[in-house]
Motif scaffolding. Sequence first.
Motif, short mmCIF file in Angstrom:
data_model
loop_
_atom_site.label_atom_id
_atom_site.label_comp_id
_atom_site.label_asym_id
_atom_site.label_seq_id
_atom_site.Cartn_x
_atom_site.Cartn_y
_atom_site.Cartn_z
N MET A 1 22.24 14.31 13.81
CA MET A 1 21.41 14.36 15.01
C MET A 1 21.47 13.04 15.75
O MET A 1 21.49 12.98 16.96
N ARG A 3 24.03 11.26 15.62
CA ARG A 3 25.35 11.27 16.20
C ARG A 3 25.37 11.97 17.55
O ARG A 3 26.05 11.58 18.46
N ARG A 4 24.59 13.04 17.62
CA ARG A 4 24.55 13.82 18.86
C ARG A 4 24.12 12.95 20.04
O ARG A 4 24.73 12.96 21.09
N LEU A 7 26.74 10.59 21.11
CA LEU A 7 27.76 11.29 21.88
C LEU A 7 27.30 11.51 23.32
O LEU A 7 28.02 11.27 24.28
N ALA A 38 31.52 28.03 17.68
CA ALA A 38 32.19 27.10 16.75
C ALA A 38 32.02 27.53 15.31
O ALA A 38 31.23 26.96 14.58
N THR A 39 32.76 28.56 14.89
CA THR A 39 32.58 29.02 13.52
C THR A 39 33.55 28.38 12.54
O THR A 39 33.35 28.46 11.37
N HIS A 40 34.62 27.78 13.00
CA HIS A 40 35.44 26.98 12.08
C HIS A 40 36.04 25.80 12.83
O HIS A 40 35.82 25.62 14.02
N GLY A 41 36.75 24.98 12.08
CA GLY A 41 37.17 23.68 12.59
C GLY A 41 37.85 23.72 13.94
O GLY A 41 37.45 23.01 14.86
N GLY A 44 35.54 24.59 16.60
CA GLY A 44 34.62 23.47 16.78
C GLY A 44 35.23 22.43 17.71
O GLY A 44 34.59 21.95 18.64
N ASN A 197 40.92 28.11 5.08
CA ASN A 197 39.67 27.68 4.45
C ASN A 197 40.01 26.68 3.35
O ASN A 197 40.90 26.89 2.54
N ARG A 198 39.28 25.57 3.30
CA ARG A 198 39.58 24.52 2.32
C ARG A 198 39.46 25.02 0.89
O ARG A 198 40.31 24.74 0.05
N GLN A 252 41.24 13.56 10.88
CA GLN A 252 41.41 12.83 9.62
C GLN A 252 42.87 12.85 9.18
O GLN A 252 43.38 11.87 8.63
N PRO A 317 34.92 16.50 16.74
CA PRO A 317 34.51 16.88 15.39
C PRO A 317 35.69 17.42 14.58
O PRO A 317 35.59 17.59 13.38
#
Lengths: 318, 499, 328
Positions: A1, A3-4, A7, A38-41, A44, A197-198, A252, A317
Amino acid sequence: MLRRSVLAGVALAGTLAAAPLAAQDAQEYTIGVAIPSATHGFMGGLNFHAQDTIKRLEGVYPQLTFVLATAGNAGKMVNDIEDMVATRDIDALVVLPFESEPLTSPVKAVADAGIWVTVVDRGLSQPGIEDLYVAGDNPGFGRVAGEYFVDNLESGSKIVILRGIPTTLDNERVEAFEAALDGSGIEILDKQHGNWNRDDAFNVMQDYLSKYPEIDAVWASDDDMAVGVMEAIAQAGRTEEMWVVGGAGMKQIIKRIMDGDPQLPVNVTYPPAQISTAIEMTALGLVSQTPVSGRMIIGSQLVTPENAEQFYFPDSPF
Amino acid sequence: MSDPILAIRNVSRSFGPVQVLFDVDFDLRAGEVHALIGENGAGKSTTMKILAGYQPPTSGDVLLDGKPVVFDDAQHAEAQGIVMIHQEFNLAQQLSVEENIFLGRELRRGPFLDHKAMQDESRRLLDRLNCPVDPRAKISDISVPNRQMVEIAKALGRDARVLIMDEPTAVLTARETDILLDLIDRLRAEGCAILYTSHKLDEIARIADRVTVLRDGHRVFEGPAKGMTQDAMAEAMVGRELSNLFKPKGKPQDQTVLEVRNLGVAGLVHDASFHLNKGEVLGFAGLVGSGRTELMEGVTGLRDATGTVTVHGKPLKPGSIRAAREAGLVYLTEDRKEKGLLLNKGLTENLTLLALHKFTHPWIDTAAEDRALTDAIAEFDIRAGDRNMKAGNLSGGNQQKLLLGKTMLADPDIVVIDEPTRGIDIGTKQQIYDFIVELAASGKSVVVISSELSEVIGLANRVMVMASGRIVGEVSGDDINERTIVKLAMGMTSKDDAA
Amino acid sequence: MSETTAKTWMPSFHVLGPLLALIVLIILGASINSNFLSYGNVTNVLARSAFIGIIAVGMTFVITAGGIDLSVGSMAAFVAGVMILVMNALIPSIGVTVPVVLLGMLTALVAGFIAGWVNGVLIATVKIEAFIVTLGTMGIYRSLVTWLADGGTLSLDFDLRGLYRPVYYDGLLGVSWPIIVFALVAILGELAMRHLPFGRHCGAIGANEQVAKYSAINVQRTRIATYVLLGMLVGLATIMYVPRLGSASASTGVLWELEAIAAVIIGGTALKGGYGRVWGTVVGVLILSLIDNILNLASIVSPYLNGTIQGVIVILAVVLQRGKKTDG
């Protein structure tokens, strides 16, 4: 939060700086933007770039108003678009269709009403509706990765593949990858679904490692899966044995390529920032005479330690 | 004598290694009420189930109109006009009265259900039973006696030639019982053959033409009811003399153990005050629905209540059944199947549930639990074929004894027993009566709620009478008689008449 | 007494069904791939079962008491997210030290406790259907973690991960920590279910809430306790999960709730409550993990059909134990 708010502050500063440059055009426009939530990377990242671009353009062009709607399913997206037309009187629509079929006729109705339509990433099932089409290159995504494998492995090398969620998109990528490998003598030991998926990728890779005593390289086809794959390899203590190629340019992963990580030699882009391209071009078409209609395919590029810096977005993100 | 419509000859029945019926004969004739009596576990239910097609006999014949018949199932028997009314209700709780009465044989008009016709017919059937229930009411919303009436109406609606009634009056009040017995008279006059069972021998004496007595799976008596006294019936059932059902009452001590002041339960009990002495048996009489159960649930913390409850001079924390248990006050429910026992669980688990803390240090001591079951089986004469059986497979009387054992394991000073002998046989009844008297003699105090006046009269030192949620009178000594109590319960009297 | 013992231990299909299914799977796996029984593969399968397994043990109590919890997958993702944020936030003040990891673990347990308590109170005190409450919280936790991660992935600080990593990857005498923790949770759970009043009370409440109430059992408190226990076990599972990949995202723990519920039911616990066994749940979890593992090792069927094979085996395992139930 915390972070938000940071931003938001950065974005605000950008806006203020850009404001004096804005043209003083009297004509006002409203642009609707409809994207999946935004349900996955990857999504997002796409959401991030959409919001970022909107903030920036609102500063640059004060005469533009943006309406952003995110939807968790195709039905909600259709409702969002209908609301935009009925209540916000939009002049242009930028849409990343949740699914092609159900969105085709609602978007066609928008285009028929004389509203500019930009379609992103997933095409509609009927050609010629949109004024502008912006998309990543799925076969290219597989082909570029495949070409790197051919150039850097000897004939007789053994590799494994982790696939995404079973979809047309995934099929196009894998087919192009396999086509690029044709005739190279590289042996594909196995290809199972890691579902982007990781955790799933971690499990699949663990099982590959139990099953195959010799693996020279892994095509993880997605950076989230690459993270799980590398963790499984590290656990098995076989880091030296093989390298991994992911995809889509997660920050990353890009960072590690920049740092010259031998396990992650390269990456292939499938930029979530393509939404920025679409919004920017749409805005440009409204406020100026610049011709922007047509098809724009954003090529999948090979990210290497030498060029990685230009693909690194530390604030995203993704 | 006419030929029997339905009969069994030399019927035996075994469940696994256990034989429960031995060469039993039984006849049902048109225009005759044939009573089947016996203690719980004597084989009545099995006999009825064989007659009604629920179970086949292991050996022997079922004769329908003189010819051997094998019923595939109860539906097959029902198609032949043989209908059984169960003690456990076979009603769909969420459906309406009318929907239950016509379940499986709904009236239609074209493709649609004809609700109007079904409601009218239901109304007509219920009127025959003087039952005022609305056919559109949901079963879960009507009282237990009314459910019994609906069950009977359902059978009547099926045009039965043979009607098998398994303790239909167990949950009915005296008035409702009268209506039912009158109806049976009429059905008999119409030529229906009726099998009737009940633990209330006065009903048998009043309604039956013939009586068959079962004991331990054998037929020990068959003959005309006329001239047979209730004592004779009871002795035939038990196989020994039952000189007096009730032992002499003990003498309570002059020490109050429980004091209830101005207790109220919203809408159900108003301003109830009473006390209980050490060594006393206090009876609670009144019609079904007069608030006796609700009052006691309020006292023992099972319901939210206003007012004060004092145990051994200390105020009791309201609304906590655990606090009540720790103060030595326990309540034994009237509804052993729904509130008393876990029917799908074993005997041990049921026995120790209320007093589990006594077996926990810190793990549950299963060996001690097992010893407790051995003790309870001996003390309460629980007849279980197998120690590992489920509680639901015990007969009603043995379930009640198990429930009694469970309650006493908590080692209470004050026991509230709600309907101690509902639906159980006379032999077990006597055991429970003896137990209550001994309990009081040992210095414990007992509250007995009962709809059987004889029970309250035979056991209690004092009787509180309730009507419409209020305590309307208290009688003791020689005033404890049927006339005084009924007058109070019906609200027909003033205080001085009772005193 | 001797009679009792003989009866209880008589091997019946109903009791052994899931165990037989597990043995069949092990034999099948060993015959398909020689690496199946290797130390590495066995360790992998057990460690990866640990998350669902720890959660499923808690789920056994909830289901035995007649409840259900659909929120555990989302809850795990949410707890993981909160845990990562807290640990990252602590680094500037405390540095990359063991206390940060310990505080992170505490955070996970507390977050799990609170999340379970909220579920329990809404179900037992406010008296809303468990299915609806946990369906609601499932959506809430899932969207909260998405929001915390800004739609992306929350990653644990790289250096701290190095410190925390051994919690998943190292172990004692060659047995990794997740396996040890899972085994402890399973043993304690089995003991609690069989030998503590709490387990007995759960069964009584699930079998008949009225009887439980009339037997002086505090139904409300026991019910809340089952959800709190499950919440804390979700926290514990998360403590084991985070060091594995060092991240949490909107796709963490997706469908874990269904896997946990399936494991409980395969293990022989009654879905409608009243009867539960923890060891059965452990067998159920292992069956589910082995199916995945064998399919990956075998690659004899199209991966598109993995779901079909899983579904068939799950249904078969349940049919096996029902086989002789009509006798009871």
